[in-house]
Design a protein around this motif. Sequence first.
Motif, short mmCIF file in Angstrom:
data_model
loop_
_atom_site.label_atom_id
_atom_site.label_comp_id
_atom_site.label_asym_id
_atom_site.label_seq_id
_atom_site.Cartn_x
_atom_site.Cartn_y
_atom_site.Cartn_z
N GLY A 240 132.77 74.77 103.20
CA GLY A 240 131.62 75.66 103.17
C GLY A 240 131.40 76.43 101.88
N VAL A 241 132.38 76.45 100.98
CA VAL A 241 132.23 77.23 99.75
C VAL A 241 131.12 76.65 98.88
CG1 VAL A 241 133.37 77.99 97.63
CG2 VAL A 241 134.63 77.97 99.79
N GLY A 242 131.04 75.32 98.79
CA GLY A 242 129.98 74.69 98.01
C GLY A 242 128.60 75.05 98.55
N ALA A 243 128.49 75.20 99.86
CA ALA A 243 127.21 75.58 100.45
C ALA A 243 126.82 77.00 100.07
CB ALA A 243 127.27 75.43 101.98
N VAL A 244 127.81 77.91 100.07
CA VAL A 244 127.54 79.28 99.63
C VAL A 244 127.08 79.29 98.18
CG1 VAL A 244 128.58 81.54 99.18
CG2 VAL A 244 129.15 80.30 101.27
N MET A 245 127.75 78.50 97.35
CA MET A 245 127.36 78.44 95.94
C MET A 245 125.96 77.86 95.77
SD MET A 245 128.11 79.28 92.98
CE MET A 245 128.36 78.98 91.25
N PHE A 246 125.61 76.90 96.58
CA PHE A 246 124.27 76.32 96.53
C PHE A 246 123.22 77.39 96.83
CE2 PHE A 246 120.62 73.84 97.62
CZ PHE A 246 120.77 72.59 97.02
N VAL A 247 123.46 78.16 97.88
CA VAL A 247 122.53 79.23 98.24
C VAL A 247 122.42 80.25 97.11
CG1 VAL A 247 122.15 81.17 99.81
CG2 VAL A 247 122.85 78.95 100.73
N ASN A 248 123.55 80.66 96.57
CA ASN A 248 123.54 81.66 95.51
C ASN A 248 122.87 81.15 94.24
OD1 ASN A 248 124.80 83.53 97.13
ND2 ASN A 248 126.86 83.13 96.35
N THR A 249 122.91 79.84 94.04
CA THR A 249 122.25 79.25 92.88
C THR A 249 120.73 79.33 93.01
OG1 THR A 249 124.14 77.77 92.54
CG2 THR A 249 122.09 77.14 91.47
N GLN A 250 120.23 79.47 94.20
CA GLN A 250 118.81 79.71 94.41
C GLN A 250 118.49 81.20 94.36
OE1 GLN A 250 116.26 77.72 94.50
NE2 GLN A 250 114.69 79.19 95.14
N VAL A 251 119.37 81.99 94.93
CA VAL A 251 119.08 83.42 95.09
C VAL A 251 119.12 84.17 93.76
CG1 VAL A 251 120.00 85.56 96.09
CG2 VAL A 251 119.87 83.48 97.48
N ALA A 252 120.16 83.96 92.96
CA ALA A 252 120.34 84.74 91.74
C ALA A 252 119.22 84.54 90.73
CB ALA A 252 121.70 84.42 91.10
N PRO A 253 118.81 83.30 90.41
CA PRO A 253 117.70 83.15 89.46
C PRO A 253 116.39 83.70 89.99
CG PRO A 253 118.33 81.03 90.38
CD PRO A 253 119.39 81.99 90.76
N ALA A 254 116.21 83.66 91.30
CA ALA A 254 114.99 84.26 91.87
C ALA A 254 114.97 85.76 91.59
CB ALA A 254 114.94 84.00 93.37
N ALA A 255 116.10 86.43 91.83
CA ALA A 255 116.18 87.87 91.57
C ALA A 255 116.06 88.17 90.08
CB ALA A 255 117.51 88.42 92.11
N ALA A 256 116.67 87.33 89.25
CA ALA A 256 116.64 87.56 87.81
C ALA A 256 115.22 87.38 87.25
CB ALA A 256 117.60 86.61 87.11
N MET A 257 114.51 86.39 87.76
CA MET A 257 113.14 86.17 87.30
C MET A 257 112.26 87.37 87.62
SD MET A 257 110.52 83.04 88.23
CE MET A 257 110.67 83.31 89.99
N LEU A 258 112.38 87.87 88.84
CA LEU A 258 111.59 89.04 89.22
C LEU A 258 111.97 90.28 88.41
CD1 LEU A 258 111.59 88.60 93.11
CD2 LEU A 258 109.78 87.98 91.51
N ALA A 259 113.27 90.44 88.18
CA ALA A 259 113.73 91.60 87.40
C ALA A 259 113.25 91.52 85.96
CB ALA A 259 115.25 91.69 87.47
N TRP A 260 113.35 90.33 85.35
CA TRP A 260 112.88 90.15 83.97
C TRP A 260 111.39 90.45 83.87
CZ3 TRP A 260 115.77 87.21 79.91
CH2 TRP A 260 115.05 87.10 78.73
N LEU A 261 110.62 89.90 84.80
CA LEU A 261 109.17 90.13 84.78
C LEU A 261 108.84 91.60 84.98
CD1 LEU A 261 107.87 87.04 86.79
CD2 LEU A 261 107.58 87.48 84.34
N GLY A 262 109.58 92.28 85.86
CA GLY A 262 109.35 93.70 86.06
C GLY A 262 109.63 94.50 84.80
N TYR A 263 110.74 94.19 84.13
CA TYR A 263 111.06 94.86 82.88
C TYR A 263 109.99 94.58 81.83
CZ TYR A 263 113.32 95.75 78.40
OH TYR A 263 113.59 96.20 77.13
N GLU A 264 109.57 93.33 81.77
CA GLU A 264 108.56 92.92 80.79
C GLU A 264 107.23 93.64 81.01
OE1 GLU A 264 108.02 88.55 78.99
OE2 GLU A 264 107.24 88.75 81.02
N LYS A 265 106.85 93.78 82.27
CA LYS A 265 105.59 94.48 82.58
C LYS A 265 105.68 95.95 82.17
CE LYS A 265 101.54 95.17 84.54
NZ LYS A 265 100.30 94.65 83.94
#
Length: 448
Positions: A240-265
């Motif tokens: 199950g560890v690979g599955a957790v990593m798969f989920v986190n690989t979607q979650v982290a860039p989503a949060a980072a994209m929103l945070a970058w755009l918020g800072y940029e705005k």
Amino acid sequence: MASAITTLAAEAPTLSAANTGFMLICSALVMLMTPGLAFFYGGMVRVKSSLNMLMMSFISLGIVTILWVLYGFSLAFGTDTGSLIGWSSDYVGLSGIGITELWDGYTIPVYVFAVFQLMFAVITPALISGALADRVKFSAWALFTALWVTVVYFPVAHWVWGAGGWLFELGVIDFAGGTAVHINAGAAALGVILVIGKRVGFKKDPMRPHSLPLVMLGAGLLWFGWFGFNAGSWLGNDDGVGAVMFVNTQVAPAAAMLAWLGYEKLRHGSFTTLGAASGAVAGLVAITPSGGSCSPLGAIAIGAIAGVVCAMAVGLKYKFGYDDSLDVVGVHLVGGVLGSLLVGFFATGGVQSDAAGLFYGGGLEQLGKQAIGVFAVLVYSLVASALLAFLLDKTIGMRVTEDDEVSGIDQVEHAETAYDFSGAGGGASSRSTAVPVPVAAASKKVDA
């Protein structure tokens, strides 16, 4: 990778067709990341150097593949010598490996592990190239790539992931390459640009991306391939560890994209496509070392932190005067350092290992180990890369001439242009090399 934090099963493993197939797919996904990186970088440069930028990534597929087969796999994952390097004669040329021989207690063949790790070795020097856009001889870059993977990447990969490597034995957690790939490449980029200097017109001439659609395409391919990069690094273990990593690989860039755009705005008043792409990549970089040790909530925090900090970091080149063309230092070095250190805060102790971070009652022990890993790889790569660049610059020369840089490195180094519409419309000569005005809207980079 996964072998750094697990123990061999009590019973001898047997080959798993499912895990083998999964790892072959993951290897192909990681291979796709290098062309994706080529598009990502190629769209970010001016039109007159876009082909050169593409080639600086693609050539790694050729050079590193051959060196990996000849001796790279042996140096990185062979029998340990002094905790610094590996070597196994059976791995030289991959000639002494049985086709059904399993890798180090896992259920996949050695050949599968070797090709998966090959794709990591391929993309790491390609990451460096983004910092050197517009000004490096292609022949010098090719030679630098060959020397760099031999002197820097193969030994560092052994330190971090090879059985007996000193960071491996210390207990540094690097699930899929925060130190060995991203800090390694980012520090190398900084070392080289300090040697070769700035582009002509740095901080004076506009140097905007010529094709933002290519940037977004490249970012999408990178994000897609990163699922293989990260989830595959657990080597198909059925826990199950690979599955957790798969989920986190979607979650982290989503949060980072929103945070970058918020800072940029807030900072610049706009939400840019370049910011969205860069933010997503920053989140992917940060979650690479940490995603196997944290929860999805932790991945949100790590991604958001990386998005803001990396957005701020890309402007440092204007403050300190180093010409990091495409923000390799700001995204990969800073993102890799953040992701590696944040393991010491967000590791739950209940995913890939029992090592817990500060926020989960683990104290400062793991953070200290992570800091040692970060510092060691950063300093070694920075110094060794600068020395390699200095030697090449003093012998064959690293840079094209100023006139060639101004006129366009694509024509000088490759005798081609990215866009040739001379045959369309009226009486333009078929031999014309005129370059059309880029159609993509210009977009300023953060703090540019």
